[in-house]
Design a protein around this motif. Structure first.
Motif, PDB file in Angstrom:
ATOM      1  N   GLU A   1     -84.239  97.349   0.429  1.00 23.11           N
ATOM      2  CA  GLU A   1     -84.884  96.071   0.736  1.00 23.11           C
ATOM      3  C   GLU A   1     -84.166  94.887   0.101  1.00 23.11           C
ATOM      4  N   SER A   2     -83.413  95.131  -0.962  1.00 27.79           N
ATOM      5  CA  SER A   2     -82.664  94.050  -1.596  1.00 27.79           C
ATOM      6  C   SER A   2     -81.562  93.516  -0.686  1.00 27.79           C
ATOM      7  N   PHE A   3     -81.060  94.384   0.184  1.00 24.18           N
ATOM      8  CA  PHE A   3     -79.949  93.983   1.059  1.00 24.18           C
ATOM      9  C   PHE A   3     -80.297  94.190   2.533  1.00 24.18           C
ATOM     10  N   LEU A   4     -81.580  94.153   2.842  1.00 28.46           N
ATOM     11  CA  LEU A   4     -82.044  94.477   4.186  1.00 28.46           C
ATOM     12  C   LEU A   4     -81.396  93.637   5.287  1.00 28.46           C
ATOM     13  N   PRO A   5     -81.216  92.322   5.127  1.00 28.21           N
ATOM     14  CA  PRO A   5     -80.618  91.545   6.223  1.00 28.21           C
ATOM     15  C   PRO A   5     -79.216  92.019   6.590  1.00 28.21           C
ATOM     16  N   TRP A   6     -78.519  92.614   5.621  1.00 29.95           N
ATOM     17  CA  TRP A   6     -77.144  93.035   5.875  1.00 29.95           C
ATOM     18  C   TRP A   6     -77.062  94.225   6.818  1.00 29.95           C
ATOM     19  N   LEU A   7     -78.192  94.873   7.107  1.00 25.09           N
ATOM     20  CA  LEU A   7     -78.180  95.947   8.099  1.00 25.09           C
ATOM     21  C   LEU A   7     -77.767  95.430   9.475  1.00 25.09           C
ATOM     22  N   GLY A   8     -77.875  94.121   9.657  1.00 25.28           N
ATOM     23  CA  GLY A   8     -77.414  93.550  10.922  1.00 25.28           C
ATOM     24  C   GLY A   8     -75.930  93.798  11.162  1.00 25.28           C
ATOM     25  N   LEU A   9     -75.166  93.956  10.088  1.00 20.99           N
ATOM     26  CA  LEU A   9     -73.738  94.231  10.248  1.00 20.99           C
ATOM     27  C   LEU A   9     -73.502  95.602  10.863  1.00 20.99           C
ATOM     28  N   ALA A  10     -74.491  96.503  10.719  1.00 19.90           N
ATOM     29  CA  ALA A  10     -74.337  97.826  11.326  1.00 19.90           C
ATOM     30  C   ALA A  10     -74.225  97.723  12.835  1.00 19.90           C
ATOM     31  N   VAL A  11     -74.915  96.747  13.420  1.00 17.53           N
ATOM     32  CA  VAL A  11     -74.835  96.558  14.872  1.00 17.53           C
ATOM     33  C   VAL A  11     -73.402  96.219  15.271  1.00 17.53           C
ATOM     34  N   VAL A  12     -72.783  95.336  14.498  1.00 15.28           N
ATOM     35  CA  VAL A  12     -71.396  94.949  14.790  1.00 15.28           C
ATOM     36  C   VAL A  12     -70.466  96.133  14.597  1.00 15.28           C
ATOM     37  N   ALA A  13     -70.680  96.873  13.492  1.00 13.55           N
ATOM     38  CA  ALA A  13     -69.809  98.023  13.206  1.00 13.55           C
ATOM     39  C   ALA A  13     -69.928  99.097  14.280  1.00 13.55           C
ATOM     40  N   LEU A  14     -71.127  99.322  14.791  1.00 16.03           N
ATOM     41  CA  LEU A  14     -71.331 100.352  15.804  1.00 16.03           C
ATOM     42  C   LEU A  14     -70.903  99.904  17.194  1.00 16.03           C
ATOM     43  N   LEU A  15     -70.816  98.599  17.384  1.00 19.97           N
ATOM     44  CA  LEU A  15     -70.426  98.102  18.701  1.00 19.97           C
ATOM     45  C   LEU A  15     -68.992  98.476  19.041  1.00 19.97           C
ATOM     46  N   VAL A  16     -68.132  98.518  18.016  1.00 25.85           N
ATOM     47  CA  VAL A  16     -66.714  98.817  18.260  1.00 25.85           C
ATOM     48  C   VAL A  16     -66.530 100.215  18.851  1.00 25.85           C
ATOM     49  N   PRO A  17     -67.046 101.276  18.191  1.00 26.63           N
ATOM     50  CA  PRO A  17     -66.868 102.600  18.815  1.00 26.63           C
ATOM     51  C   PRO A  17     -67.593 102.736  20.151  1.00 26.63           C
ATOM     52  N   ALA A  18     -68.720 102.014  20.310  1.00 33.81           N
ATOM     53  CA  ALA A  18     -69.431 102.079  21.587  1.00 33.81           C
ATOM     54  C   ALA A  18     -68.574 101.521  22.715  1.00 33.81           C
ATOM     55  N   LEU A  19     -67.865 100.428  22.448  1.00 30.86           N
ATOM     56  CA  LEU A  19     -67.002  99.831  23.469  1.00 30.86           C
ATOM     57  C   LEU A  19     -65.763 100.683  23.717  1.00 30.86           C
ATOM     58  N   LEU A  20     -65.209 101.255  22.637  1.00 28.68           N
ATOM     59  CA  LEU A  20     -64.016 102.080  22.797  1.00 28.68           C
ATOM     60  C   LEU A  20     -64.314 103.322  23.640  1.00 28.68           C
ATOM     61  N   ARG A  21     -65.520 103.865  23.444  1.00 26.36           N
ATOM     62  CA  ARG A  21     -65.888 105.052  24.216  1.00 26.36           C
ATOM     63  C   ARG A  21     -66.425 104.701  25.598  1.00 26.36           C
ATOM     64  N   ARG A  22     -66.672 103.429  25.826  1.00 26.10           N
ATOM     65  CA  ARG A  22     -67.239 102.968  27.092  1.00 26.10           C
ATOM     66  C   ARG A  22     -68.533 103.727  27.408  1.00 26.10           C
ATOM     67  N   SER A  23     -69.326 103.863  26.360  1.00 27.48           N
ATOM     68  CA  SER A  23     -70.570 104.617  26.485  1.00 27.48           C
ATOM     69  C   SER A  23     -71.726 103.675  26.782  1.00 27.48           C
ATOM     70  N   ALA A  24     -72.288 103.824  27.978  1.00 29.30           N
ATOM     71  CA  ALA A  24     -73.431 102.987  28.337  1.00 29.30           C
ATOM     72  C   ALA A  24     -74.645 103.332  27.473  1.00 29.30           C
ATOM     73  N   THR A  25     -74.800 104.609  27.141  1.00 25.85           N
ATOM     74  CA  THR A  25     -75.938 105.029  26.317  1.00 25.85           C
ATOM     75  C   THR A  25     -75.860 104.422  24.925  1.00 25.85           C
ATOM     76  N   ALA A  26     -74.669 104.492  24.314  1.00 22.67           N
ATOM     77  CA  ALA A  26     -74.495 103.925  22.977  1.00 22.67           C
ATOM     78  C   ALA A  26     -74.679 102.415  22.987  1.00 22.67           C
ATOM     79  N   SER A  27     -74.118 101.763  24.000  1.00 16.55           N
ATOM     80  CA  SER A  27     -74.260 100.303  24.084  1.00 16.55           C
ATOM     81  C   SER A  27     -75.719  99.899  24.246  1.00 16.55           C
ATOM     82  N   ALA A  28     -76.460 100.638  25.060  1.00 16.39           N
ATOM     83  CA  ALA A  28     -77.878 100.338  25.250  1.00 16.39           C
ATOM     84  C   ALA A  28     -78.669 100.600  23.976  1.00 16.39           C
ATOM     85  N   ALA A  29     -78.282 101.656  23.255  1.00 19.43           N
ATOM     86  CA  ALA A  29     -78.989 101.984  22.014  1.00 19.43           C
ATOM     87  C   ALA A  29     -78.837 100.891  20.975  1.00 19.43           C
TER      88      ALA A  29
END
Length: 306
Positions: free
Chosen positions: A31-59
């Motif tokens: 909870e001390s660093f909760l807002p920073w979890l938003g960076l996980a979305v950015v970090a996960l977006l890269v492999p989702a785009l590289l794999r061209r996975s519609a499921t991952a992108s939607a998730a």
């Protein structure tokens, strides 16, 4: 894998209270660093785009929506202030600050009605007093905390929030009354115990105990309008501060990450209020401290409670 991590991130954002605190205080750490979890979305977006996975992108829409639900309101424009308000500055000035006078002048230049300071030391205190004397004729200091005010102060007293096990002199809280535009307001200036991250996890037991004592004092406060200013060594999402956030309103707008000053990761310098609303909170430029100052506008005449 990306989709699973996206779901986990969304769950942590929405259900962080379910993370147990019994082991290494993992819940408070998250909870001390909760807002920073938003960076996980950015970090996960890269492999989702590289794999061209519609499921991952939607998730990924799940954690993005969860972050927006939890923190998006802090980014909205602030309401126009009414005529009855106080502007307050909160700053841990650091007991190693090499320029107390310059720090005081920088805080006063923001034009607040109240300036709350922590980590005041005997050698530095006269420098703060001289630098603030002209614009802030009323001030009160107890131990290492102080309040400077444009308006009269009455009934100042030290507040005992010392945790068990501390044997040395430890006076880090005061309560006073300010003559505000809508009447008398009880103002608390506090510095809760420090939190350390070590092999045993987040060392916040003393902070949590002190927050409980402060929460009891706030519950017993007879004046309806209350302002709490201080270095609370915790964010408003941290369950360790629940004795305070359950009784007080917190800032409705702004992140104002205040610590450490060199690369702010969390806002541990807080402005809270009862029977009032805390508007947008923002940081001021760095001083000689390892914290950034925060400034907020408090509007009175509004319901108590978070």
């Amino acid at each position: 894998m990306v989709a699973a991590l996206a779901v986990v991130t969304a769950c942590l954002l929405l259900f962080h209270r379910a993370v147990p605190n019994s082991v290494v205080r993992l819940g408070s750490l998250l909870e001390s660093f909760l807002p920073w979890l938003g960076l996980a979305v950015v970090a996960l977006l890269v492999p989702a785009l590289l794999r061209r996975s519609a499921t991952a992108s939607a998730a990924l829409l799940l954690p993005a929506a969860a972050w927006t639900y939890v923190f998006g309101g802090l980014l909205l424009p602030a309401a126009e202030p009414g005529p009855d308000h106080l502007v307050v500055v909160q700053h841990n000035v650091s007991d190693e600050n090499a320029d107390p006078a310059g720090t005081a002048r920088a805080l006063a230049s923001a034009g607040p009605d109240l300036i709350a300071l922590e980590e005041l030391t005997p050698p530095a205190l006269p420098l703060y007093e001289r630098a603030l004397a002209h614009g802030y004729p009323h001030h009160a200091v107890r131990g290492t905390v102080g309040l400077w005010s444009k308006r009269p102060l009455t009934g100042t007293r030290a507040l005992d929030i010392k945790p068990r096990g501390i044997t040395e002199d430890w006076n880090r809280a005061l309560r006073t009354v300010v003559d505000a535009p809508r009447g008398r307001v009880a103002v608390y200036v506090v510095h809760l115990p420090s939190v350390r991250l070590g092999p045993g996890g987040l060392g916040s037991a003393r902070r949590d105990e002190s927050a409980g004592l402060l929460g009891s004092a706030l519950a017993a406060e007879e004046l309806g309008a209350v302002v709490l200013l201080g270095d609370l060594n915790g964010t408003v999402d941290d369950r360790g501060l629940a004795p305070l956030t359950a009784r007080m309103n917190v800032a409705e707008r702004g992140f104002a990450l205040s610590y450490p000053a060199a690369f702010p990761m969390a806002r541990i310098d807080q402005v809270m209020a009862r029977a009032a609303t805390v508007g947008r909170i923002r940081t001021l430029p760095a001083t000689g401290s390892d914290h950034l100052p925060v400034v907020a506008r408090i509007a009175f005449g509004l319901p108590a409670g978070r």
